[in-house]
Design a protein around this motif. Structure first.
Motif, PDB file in Angstrom:
ATOM      1  N   LEU A 285       0.801  -1.225   0.000  1.00 19.68           N
ATOM      2  CA  LEU A 285       0.000   0.000   0.000  1.00 19.68           C
ATOM      3  C   LEU A 285       0.840   1.283   0.000  1.00 19.68           C
ATOM      4  N   PRO A 286       1.970   1.348   0.729  1.00 17.47           N
ATOM      5  CA  PRO A 286       2.767   2.583   0.676  1.00 17.47           C
ATOM      6  C   PRO A 286       3.263   2.941  -0.716  1.00 17.47           C
ATOM      7  N   ALA A 287       3.389   1.958  -1.598  1.00 14.14           N
ATOM      8  CA  ALA A 287       3.784   2.245  -2.976  1.00 14.14           C
ATOM      9  C   ALA A 287       2.569   2.360  -3.888  1.00 14.14           C
ATOM     10  N   LEU A 288       1.527   1.577  -3.628  1.00 17.28           N
ATOM     11  CA  LEU A 288       0.338   1.570  -4.480  1.00 17.28           C
ATOM     12  C   LEU A 288      -0.410   2.893  -4.443  1.00 17.28           C
ATOM     13  N   VAL A 289      -0.562   3.461  -3.265  1.00 17.19           N
ATOM     14  CA  VAL A 289      -1.384   4.667  -3.133  1.00 17.19           C
ATOM     15  C   VAL A 289      -0.788   5.840  -3.909  1.00 17.19           C
ATOM     16  N   PRO A 290       0.498   6.166  -3.755  1.00 21.79           N
ATOM     17  CA  PRO A 290       1.054   7.253  -4.572  1.00 21.79           C
ATOM     18  C   PRO A 290       0.981   6.984  -6.069  1.00 21.79           C
ATOM     19  N   ALA A 291       1.154   5.717  -6.464  1.00 18.94           N
ATOM     20  CA  ALA A 291       1.065   5.383  -7.888  1.00 18.94           C
ATOM     21  C   ALA A 291      -0.334   5.642  -8.427  1.00 18.94           C
ATOM     22  N   ALA A 292      -1.343   5.268  -7.639  1.00 15.44           N
ATOM     23  CA  ALA A 292      -2.729   5.495  -8.069  1.00 15.44           C
ATOM     24  C   ALA A 292      -3.058   6.984  -8.099  1.00 15.44           C
ATOM     25  N   LEU A 293      -2.609   7.728  -7.080  1.00 14.50           N
ATOM     26  CA  LEU A 293      -2.874   9.167  -7.049  1.00 14.50           C
ATOM     27  C   LEU A 293      -2.225   9.868  -8.240  1.00 14.50           C
ATOM     28  N   HIS A 294      -1.024   9.455  -8.605  1.00 14.12           N
ATOM     29  CA  HIS A 294      -0.371  10.065  -9.758  1.00 14.12           C
ATOM     30  C   HIS A 294      -1.100   9.717 -11.046  1.00 14.12           C
ATOM     31  N   ARG A 295      -1.441   8.452 -11.214  1.00 16.45           N
ATOM     32  CA  ARG A 295      -2.083   8.041 -12.471  1.00 16.45           C
ATOM     33  C   ARG A 295      -3.364   8.808 -12.700  1.00 16.45           C
ATOM     34  N   PHE A 296      -4.183   8.932 -11.668  1.00 10.70           N
ATOM     35  CA  PHE A 296      -5.491   9.557 -11.855  1.00 10.70           C
ATOM     36  C   PHE A 296      -5.476  11.062 -11.574  1.00 10.70           C
ATOM     37  N   SER A 297      -4.308  11.668 -11.732  1.00 10.99           N
ATOM     38  CA  SER A 297      -4.219  13.125 -11.747  1.00 10.99           C
ATOM     39  C   SER A 297      -3.416  13.583 -12.962  1.00 10.99           C
ATOM     40  N   SER A 298      -3.390  12.729 -14.007  1.00 12.41           N
ATOM     41  CA  SER A 298      -2.572  13.038 -15.170  1.00 12.41           C
ATOM     42  C   SER A 298      -3.109  12.344 -16.409  1.00 12.41           C
ATOM     43  N   ARG A 299      -2.450  12.594 -17.538  1.00  9.35           N
ATOM     44  CA  ARG A 299      -2.822  11.955 -18.790  1.00  9.35           C
ATOM     45  C   ARG A 299      -2.530  10.461 -18.774  1.00  9.35           C
ATOM     46  N   GLU A 300      -1.792   9.990 -17.769  1.00  8.56           N
ATOM     47  CA  GLU A 300      -1.573   8.552 -17.644  1.00  8.56           C
ATOM     48  C   GLU A 300      -2.887   7.817 -17.399  1.00  8.56           C
ATOM     49  N   GLY A 301      -3.791   8.451 -16.666  1.00 11.57           N
ATOM     50  CA  GLY A 301      -5.046   7.797 -16.335  1.00 11.57           C
ATOM     51  C   GLY A 301      -6.233   8.259 -17.149  1.00 11.57           C
ATOM     52  N   TYR A 302      -6.168   9.468 -17.741  1.00 13.74           N
ATOM     53  CA  TYR A 302      -7.321  10.046 -18.425  1.00 13.74           C
ATOM     54  C   TYR A 302      -6.974  10.500 -19.830  1.00 13.74           C
ATOM     55  N   THR A 303      -7.995  10.641 -20.647  1.00 15.42           N
ATOM     56  CA  THR A 303      -7.858  11.237 -21.963  1.00 15.42           C
ATOM     57  C   THR A 303      -9.079  12.110 -22.228  1.00 15.42           C
ATOM     58  N   LEU A 304      -8.879  13.198 -22.967  1.00 14.65           N
ATOM     59  CA  LEU A 304     -10.003  14.043 -23.356  1.00 14.65           C
ATOM     60  C   LEU A 304     -10.785  13.378 -24.478  1.00 14.65           C
ATOM     61  N   TYR A 305     -12.073  13.628 -24.526  1.00 14.86           N
ATOM     62  CA  TYR A 305     -12.854  13.252 -25.701  1.00 14.86           C
ATOM     63  C   TYR A 305     -12.420  14.117 -26.881  1.00 14.86           C
ATOM     64  N   ASP A 306     -12.576  13.584 -28.070  1.00 14.55           N
ATOM     65  CA  ASP A 306     -12.128  14.306 -29.267  1.00 14.55           C
ATOM     66  C   ASP A 306     -12.819  15.654 -29.436  1.00 14.55           C
ATOM     67  N   ASP A 307     -14.037  15.783 -28.928  1.00 13.76           N
ATOM     68  CA  ASP A 307     -14.782  17.025 -29.140  1.00 13.76           C
ATOM     69  C   ASP A 307     -14.599  18.045 -28.015  1.00 13.76           C
ATOM     70  N   THR A 308     -13.835  17.703 -26.980  1.00 12.00           N
ATOM     71  CA  THR A 308     -13.742  18.591 -25.817  1.00 12.00           C
ATOM     72  C   THR A 308     -13.071  19.914 -26.142  1.00 12.00           C
ATOM     73  N   LEU A 309     -11.829  19.889 -26.602  1.00 11.59           N
ATOM     74  CA  LEU A 309     -11.126  21.142 -26.882  1.00 11.59           C
ATOM     75  C   LEU A 309     -11.809  21.954 -27.980  1.00 11.59           C
ATOM     76  N   PRO A 310     -12.218  21.326 -29.110  1.00  9.01           N
ATOM     77  CA  PRO A 310     -12.905  22.133 -30.130  1.00  9.01           C
ATOM     78  C   PRO A 310     -14.171  22.809 -29.608  1.00  9.01           C
ATOM     79  N   ALA A 311     -14.958  22.103 -28.791  1.00 11.75           N
ATOM     80  CA  ALA A 311     -16.198  22.701 -28.278  1.00 11.75           C
ATOM     81  C   ALA A 311     -15.902  23.854 -27.336  1.00 11.75           C
ATOM     82  N   LEU A 312     -14.951  23.670 -26.412  1.00 11.89           N
ATOM     83  CA  LEU A 312     -14.613  24.756 -25.484  1.00 11.89           C
ATOM     84  C   LEU A 312     -14.093  25.971 -26.234  1.00 11.89           C
ATOM     85  N   GLU A 313     -13.260  25.734 -27.221  1.00 13.10           N
ATOM     86  CA  GLU A 313     -12.696  26.855 -27.982  1.00 13.10           C
ATOM     87  C   GLU A 313     -13.758  27.566 -28.818  1.00 13.10           C
ATOM     88  N   LYS A 314     -14.686  26.806 -29.406  1.00 10.83           N
ATOM     89  CA  LYS A 314     -15.754  27.427 -30.192  1.00 10.83           C
ATOM     90  C   LYS A 314     -16.663  28.270 -29.310  1.00 10.83           C
TER      91      LYS A 314
END
Length: 255
Positions: free
Chosen positions: A86-115
């Motif tokens: 757990l001392p290694a798992l928790v920081p790894a999980a926190l990092h993954r799900f606070s970055s592009r390692e864990g998430y990706t934008l939908y293809d329409d997100t940036l174009p819609a916000l910019e429009k």
């Protein structure tokens, strides 16, 4: 009434997990606990998350320690190996799900916000996600397009309470709630909650098994909501709402 501010939910609206959460957890667990079945992880995650919301301290490290521990144990992890990792798992999980390692934008997100911003419409975030979602949005290049930003854990009470919607309007300088449009994928926390706060809303219905699984416990009333299938449709909705009214036709005089 024209729309001056569009607020968005975060998860399954602007961004999604890069792979299903259960698959990502299996990847995180594997070096420490061996192979755990993603299906078992998926079944264990939601109950573990709900219990942690009640029993765990509010600090992210303590909260996610509880979630990871209960999820792994219910999925068949060896208790001794889990306690040691757990001392290694928790920081790894926190990092993954606070970055592009864990998430990706939908293809329409940036174009819609910019429009929308190009049309002079403000774009903001109203979400119950914890603050790590802001790090993920920043890493993915979208955070600078969102202002105001309201989070349930920081600016609460969380949705479906009305406060976040009202505070978003106030921070944006919008006097009439009818000039705000909220977009999200959850019927109770987004669509119904916004309308209860006198803020118009549309319910986002993105295709895909992961997005559908996220809303599997939805109320039957969701079938009655006004829906869109993409953020492109949100842009069209705003364009129509903000289109200047046509001047009345002059009647032709007949002599």
């Amino acid at each position: 009434m024209p729309i001056r501010l569009v607020t968005f939910d975060a998860l399954y609206t602007l961004l999604e997990p890069r792979a299903p959460v259960a698959v990502q957890y299996a990847d995180l667990f594997r070096p420490y606990l061996g192979s755990l079945d993603p299906a078992a992880i998926r079944a264990a995650f939601k109950p573990a998350f709900k219990r942690a919301q009640i029993t765990a301290p509010n600090a992210p490290e303590h909260f996610w320690t509880a979630v990871l521990r209960e999820t792994a144990l219910a999925a068949g992890a060896d208790p001794a190996a889990l306690a040691a990792s757990l001392p290694a798992l928790v920081p790894a999980a926190l990092h993954r799900f606070s970055s592009r390692e864990g998430y990706t934008l939908y293809d329409d997100t940036l174009p819609a916000l910019e429009k929308l911003r190009g049309m002079g419409v403000m774009t903001g975030l109203v979400s119950n996600a914890d603050a790590r979602i802001l790090d993920a949005l920043a890493d993915l290049g979208a955070a600078h397009l969102l202002n105001p930003i309201l989070l349930g854990e920081r600016d609460g009470p969380p949705k479906p309470a009305m406060a976040l919607f009202h505070r978003a309007a106030v921070r944006a300088g919008v006097e009439h709630f009818g000039e705000v449009l909220h977009v999200g994928d959850e019927f109770e926390n987004d669509y119904n909650a916004a309308w209860n706060a006198s803020v118009p809303a549309v319910l986002l219905r993105r295709p895909g098994a992961d997005a559908a699984a996220h809303r599997e416990d939805e109320a039957p009333d969701a079938q009655l909501a006004e829906t869109v299938a993409s953020l492109d449709e949100v842009v069209t909705h705003v364009e129509l709402a903000n289109k200047p009214p046509r001047p009345p036709r002059r009647q032709r005089r007949w002599e």
